[in-house]
Design an enzyme around this catalytic site. Sequence first.
Site, PDB file in Angstrom:
ATOM      1  N   THR A 297     -73.786   9.098 -47.525  1.00 35.45           N
ATOM      2  CA  THR A 297     -74.175   7.745 -47.124  1.00 35.45           C
ATOM      3  C   THR A 297     -74.231   7.625 -45.599  1.00 35.45           C
ATOM      4  O   THR A 297     -74.584   6.559 -45.088  1.00 35.45           O
ATOM      5  CB  THR A 297     -73.155   6.717 -47.660  1.00 35.45           C
TER       6      THR A 297
ATOM      7  N   THR B 264     -75.484   0.487 -50.663  1.00 37.78           N
ATOM      8  CA  THR B 264     -75.064   0.807 -49.297  1.00 37.78           C
ATOM      9  C   THR B 264     -76.233   1.287 -48.456  1.00 37.78           C
ATOM     10  O   THR B 264     -76.404   0.889 -47.318  1.00 37.78           O
ATOM     11  CB  THR B 264     -73.933   1.871 -49.334  1.00 37.78           C
TER      12      THR B 264
ATOM     13  N   LYS C  63     -68.542  -1.339 -60.921  1.00 41.21           N
ATOM     14  CA  LYS C  63     -67.103  -1.557 -60.726  1.00 41.21           C
ATOM     15  C   LYS C  63     -66.832  -2.890 -60.038  1.00 41.21           C
ATOM     16  O   LYS C  63     -65.904  -3.612 -60.401  1.00 41.21           O
ATOM     17  CB  LYS C  63     -66.501  -0.412 -59.879  1.00 41.21           C
TER      18      LYS C  63
ATOM     19  N   GLN D  59     -66.624   5.010 -55.742  1.00 44.62           N
ATOM     20  CA  GLN D  59     -67.334   6.198 -56.223  1.00 44.62           C
ATOM     21  C   GLN D  59     -67.085   6.381 -57.731  1.00 44.62           C
ATOM     22  O   GLN D  59     -66.893   5.403 -58.417  1.00 44.62           O
ATOM     23  CB  GLN D  59     -66.953   7.453 -55.410  1.00 44.62           C
TER      24      GLN D  59
ATOM     25  N   ASP E 225     -71.538   3.603 -58.721  1.00 39.83           N
ATOM     26  CA  ASP E 225     -72.451   2.479 -58.970  1.00 39.83           C
ATOM     27  C   ASP E 225     -72.502   2.054 -60.433  1.00 39.83           C
ATOM     28  O   ASP E 225     -73.527   1.577 -60.928  1.00 39.83           O
ATOM     29  CB  ASP E 225     -73.881   2.821 -58.489  1.00 39.83           C
TER      30      ASP E 225
ATOM     31  N   GLY F 225     -79.648   1.627 -49.760  1.00 44.71           N
ATOM     32  CA  GLY F 225     -80.966   1.194 -50.235  1.00 44.71           C
ATOM     33  C   GLY F 225     -81.783   2.320 -50.866  1.00 44.71           C
ATOM     34  O   GLY F 225     -82.923   2.100 -51.275  1.00 44.71           O
TER      35      GLY F 225
ATOM     36  N   ALA G  56     -68.786   3.057 -50.202  1.00 44.68           N
ATOM     37  CA  ALA G  56     -68.860   2.234 -51.409  1.00 44.68           C
ATOM     38  C   ALA G  56     -69.758   1.025 -51.159  1.00 44.68           C
ATOM     39  O   ALA G  56     -69.819   0.509 -50.041  1.00 44.68           O
ATOM     40  CB  ALA G  56     -67.461   1.758 -51.794  1.00 44.68           C
ATOM     41  N   GLY G  57     -70.434   0.595 -52.191  1.00 49.14           N
ATOM     42  CA  GLY G  57     -71.188  -0.654 -52.142  1.00 49.14           C
ATOM     43  C   GLY G  57     -70.956  -1.339 -53.474  1.00 49.14           C
ATOM     44  O   GLY G  57     -71.478  -0.892 -54.490  1.00 49.14           O
ATOM     45  N   HIS G  58     -70.123  -2.350 -53.489  1.00 50.16           N
ATOM     46  CA  HIS G  58     -69.749  -3.021 -54.739  1.00 50.16           C
ATOM     47  C   HIS G  58     -70.391  -4.410 -54.759  1.00 50.16           C
ATOM     48  O   HIS G  58     -70.079  -5.246 -53.918  1.00 50.16           O
ATOM     49  CB  HIS G  58     -68.225  -3.102 -54.864  1.00 50.16           C
TER      50      HIS G  58
HETATM   51  P1  GDP Z   1     -70.403  -0.373 -58.078  1.00 53.29           P
HETATM   52  O1  GDP Z   1     -70.577   0.448 -56.855  1.00 53.29           O
HETATM   53  O2  GDP Z   1     -69.810   0.396 -59.205  1.00 53.29           O
HETATM   54  O3  GDP Z   1     -69.667  -1.658 -57.827  1.00 53.29           O
HETATM   55  O4  GDP Z   1     -71.871  -0.786 -58.552  1.00 53.29           O
HETATM   56  P2  GDP Z   1     -73.061  -1.302 -57.597  1.00 53.29           P
HETATM   57  O5  GDP Z   1     -72.784  -2.691 -57.190  1.00 53.29           O
HETATM   58  O6  GDP Z   1     -73.355  -0.308 -56.543  1.00 53.29           O
HETATM   59  O7  GDP Z   1     -74.280  -1.204 -58.612  1.00 53.29           O
HETATM   60  C1  GDP Z   1     -74.288  -1.888 -59.820  1.00 53.29           C
HETATM   61  C2  GDP Z   1     -75.517  -2.822 -59.835  1.00 53.29           C
HETATM   62  O8  GDP Z   1     -75.728  -3.287 -61.145  1.00 53.29           O
HETATM   63  C3  GDP Z   1     -75.330  -4.065 -58.991  1.00 53.29           C
HETATM   64  O9  GDP Z   1     -76.578  -4.445 -58.486  1.00 53.29           O
HETATM   65  C4  GDP Z   1     -74.815  -5.097 -59.981  1.00 53.29           C
HETATM   66  O10 GDP Z   1     -75.159  -6.433 -59.613  1.00 53.29           O
HETATM   67  C5  GDP Z   1     -75.577  -4.703 -61.207  1.00 53.29           C
HETATM   68  N1  GDP Z   1     -74.885  -4.953 -62.487  1.00 53.29           N
HETATM   69  C6  GDP Z   1     -73.573  -4.810 -62.788  1.00 53.29           C
HETATM   70  N2  GDP Z   1     -73.374  -5.007 -64.111  1.00 53.29           N
HETATM   71  C7  GDP Z   1     -74.593  -5.276 -64.645  1.00 53.29           C
HETATM   72  C8  GDP Z   1     -75.062  -5.550 -65.970  1.00 53.29           C
HETATM   73  O11 GDP Z   1     -74.315  -5.548 -66.942  1.00 53.29           O
HETATM   74  N3  GDP Z   1     -76.403  -5.756 -66.122  1.00 53.29           N
HETATM   75  C9  GDP Z   1     -77.254  -5.735 -65.078  1.00 53.29           C
HETATM   76  N4  GDP Z   1     -78.545  -5.945 -65.325  1.00 53.29           N
HETATM   77  N5  GDP Z   1     -76.856  -5.490 -63.820  1.00 53.29           N
HETATM   78  C10 GDP Z   1     -75.543  -5.250 -63.607  1.00 53.29           C
HETATM   79  P1  IMO Z   2     -69.624   3.150 -55.130  1.00 56.66           P
HETATM   80  O1  IMO Z   2     -68.170   2.825 -54.857  1.00 56.66           O
HETATM   81  C1  IMO Z   2     -72.690   6.176 -55.501  1.00 56.66           C
HETATM   82  C2  IMO Z   2     -72.353   9.675 -52.904  1.00 56.66           C
HETATM   83  C3  IMO Z   2     -73.389   9.869 -51.815  1.00 56.66           C
HETATM   84  C4  IMO Z   2     -73.418  11.385 -51.750  1.00 56.66           C
HETATM   85  C5  IMO Z   2     -71.951  11.752 -51.958  1.00 56.66           C
HETATM   86  C6  IMO Z   2     -71.178  11.989 -50.658  1.00 56.66           C
HETATM   87  O2  IMO Z   2     -70.568   2.101 -54.679  1.00 56.66           O
HETATM   88  O3  IMO Z   2     -69.808   3.587 -56.542  1.00 56.66           O
HETATM   89  P2  IMO Z   2     -70.240  10.350 -48.790  1.00 56.66           P
HETATM   90  O4  IMO Z   2     -70.940   9.355 -47.924  1.00 56.66           O
HETATM   91  O5  IMO Z   2     -69.163   9.790 -49.638  1.00 56.66           O
HETATM   92  O6  IMO Z   2     -69.766  11.556 -48.028  1.00 56.66           O
HETATM   93  O7  IMO Z   2     -71.390  10.902 -49.777  1.00 56.66           O
HETATM   94  O8  IMO Z   2     -71.374  10.680 -52.656  1.00 56.66           O
HETATM   95  N1  IMO Z   2     -71.648   8.373 -52.864  1.00 56.66           N
HETATM   96  C7  IMO Z   2     -71.864   7.394 -53.758  1.00 56.66           C
HETATM   97  N2  IMO Z   2     -72.753   7.301 -54.768  1.00 56.66           N
HETATM   98  N3  IMO Z   2     -71.796   5.195 -55.292  1.00 56.66           N
HETATM   99  C8  IMO Z   2     -70.893   5.283 -54.307  1.00 56.66           C
HETATM  100  O9  IMO Z   2     -69.893   4.392 -54.144  1.00 56.66           O
HETATM  101  C9  IMO Z   2     -70.918   6.407 -53.451  1.00 56.66           C
HETATM  102  N4  IMO Z   2     -70.202   6.796 -52.375  1.00 56.66           N
HETATM  103  C10 IMO Z   2     -70.648   8.006 -52.041  1.00 56.66           C
HETATM  104  O10 IMO Z   2     -74.633   9.324 -52.184  1.00 56.66           O
HETATM  105  O11 IMO Z   2     -74.127  11.889 -52.843  1.00 56.66           O
HETATM  106 MG    MG Z   3     -72.070   0.988 -55.516  1.00 54.58          MG
END
Ligand code: GDP
Ligand code: IMO
Ligand code: MG
Length: 431
Positions: free
Chosen positions: A129, A301, A16, A225, A13, A303, A39-41
């Site tokens: 997840t 992913t 990426k 991840q 998170d 919440g 993953a939740g991007h």
């Molecule tokens: P990922 O899994 O690495 O793609 O990251 P996530 O999407 O799960 O979580 C990153 C969160 O931070 C998302 O809600 C993005 O919209 C938000 N985000 C990303 N870059 C920035 C930033 O520079 N500033 C702020 N405030 N939010 C950001």
């Molecule tokens: P992105 O790509 C943050 C964490 C889960 C748990 C561990 C194992 O959005 O960064 P799993 O379901 O993979 O067997 O869970 O890994 N986890 C993540 N934490 N971002 C993710 O993906 C994750 N994918 C899995 O919360 O601790």
């Molecule tokens: Mg994520």
Amino acid sequence: MENRVIIGGQWGDEGKGKIVDALSKDVDWVLRYQGGANAGHTIHIGADKHVLHLVPSGILHDGVRCLLGGGMVIDPWSLRDEVLALEQKGHSVRDRMYISATAALLMPFHKRLDELRETRLKRKSIGTTGRGIGPAYLDKLQRTGMRMGDLLMPAENLERKAIEKILAANEVLSEFYDAEPLPARIVAEELVVLAQFLAPMVVNAYDKLSGVRAGTESALFEGAQGTMLDIDHGTFPYVTSSNSTIGGALTGTGLPPRSLGEINGIFKAYCTRVGNGPFPSELLGTKGDELRDAGGEYGATTGRARRCGWFDMVASRYAVDINGMTGVIITKLDVLDDMDSIQVATAYELIGEEIDVYPVLSEQIPLCRPVYREFPGWDKPTTEARQLQDLPANARKYLEYLEKELGALIVGVSVGRDREQMIWTPTGVTT
Ligand code: GDP
Ligand code: IMO
Ligand code: MG
């Protein structure tokens, strides 16, 4: 454009998705190489918000081709829903998204087994997840799982194979977990219908990526991840089941090392973790709540509220080193805008001894206490900054410190969730 690998430097998170989207405008390919719908991007474009789980984050740029690589575990039910949701929003997907035939096929029983195993582990649960990731990778390593290429089989063969796998899983469900078996025929028939939808996208990735191998087509590799969740290099057993570090980019695409190009680690300006397991620089009190509120730190992913803490230099330097990061990108700098002061864990105290080399033993990491260094805040918004000079002096000092201690150039700084809220610093932040 040079090829680039995007890797999470922390516990996932890191932002990426935003960075991949921001970088993919001019690339030929965006390649997801491991993980699945865990993953939740998140990508924000103006008022539009997209959360991608399986579809690569390049899809929002027309003309970019996307591949779900062989290192992934793919839930066809989730993938269909994600494709349809994107199409409903007006994005073309099926004409430029491809699925490697060698990717593992994740079945509904994998999700069920994931949930049951977590419940059985009780307070030792990983906090997965619930997307079936561990059981699906286990089936791959046991050499019993199905692959996405199976969707190309004649319908009756696919149905027969799926029923066989479901019946085998049902034995585990009922005998080991005393749980309800899944309706084998119904699930298999659904899979046959899904195959009609997905099969046209299933390809021989070796053949499809010949241009990337030859250097005539560019590629952006999208990690899921993060380094500290890697099955081999993370905080085992509180990890995911794939290689989210650099090796995964090779095995998960089948491309040779020379295709990788730059290796960019993504790090938040602080740190979060979702799920259980050690997190030495975690803030448990109101300071942690403050970071969570400021950063909107709730899982994309599941919440779930993300655990929040300060930047961990010991773990981050380890991430730079084992991935061979040639540059890093710092995200969410703006989240620190209102903080009076900022801390960084520069070392750990482990049983009375100060260490600054990441200890890899699972037993040792939970015993590590952070040793902090404090930095003054800047108390000014950074969200409008588009070049380094626009940033407050204390924010620049903080970045310069991170760059020096990480031992890798900071090549970008993200100051907001929107695509445009980026400062690109290809030569680093230290002047
Ligand atoms: P990922 O899994 O690495 O793609 O990251 P996530 O999407 O799960 O979580 C990153 C969160 O931070 C998302 O809600 C993005 O919209 C938000 N985000 C990303 N870059 C920035 C930033 O520079 N500033 C702020 N405030 N939010 C950001
Ligand atoms: P992105 O790509 C943050 C964490 C889960 C748990 C561990 C194992 O959005 O960064 P799993 O379901 O993979 O067997 O869970 O890994 N986890 C993540 N934490 N971002 C993710 O993906 C994750 N994918 C899995 O919360 O601790
Ligand atoms: Mg994520």
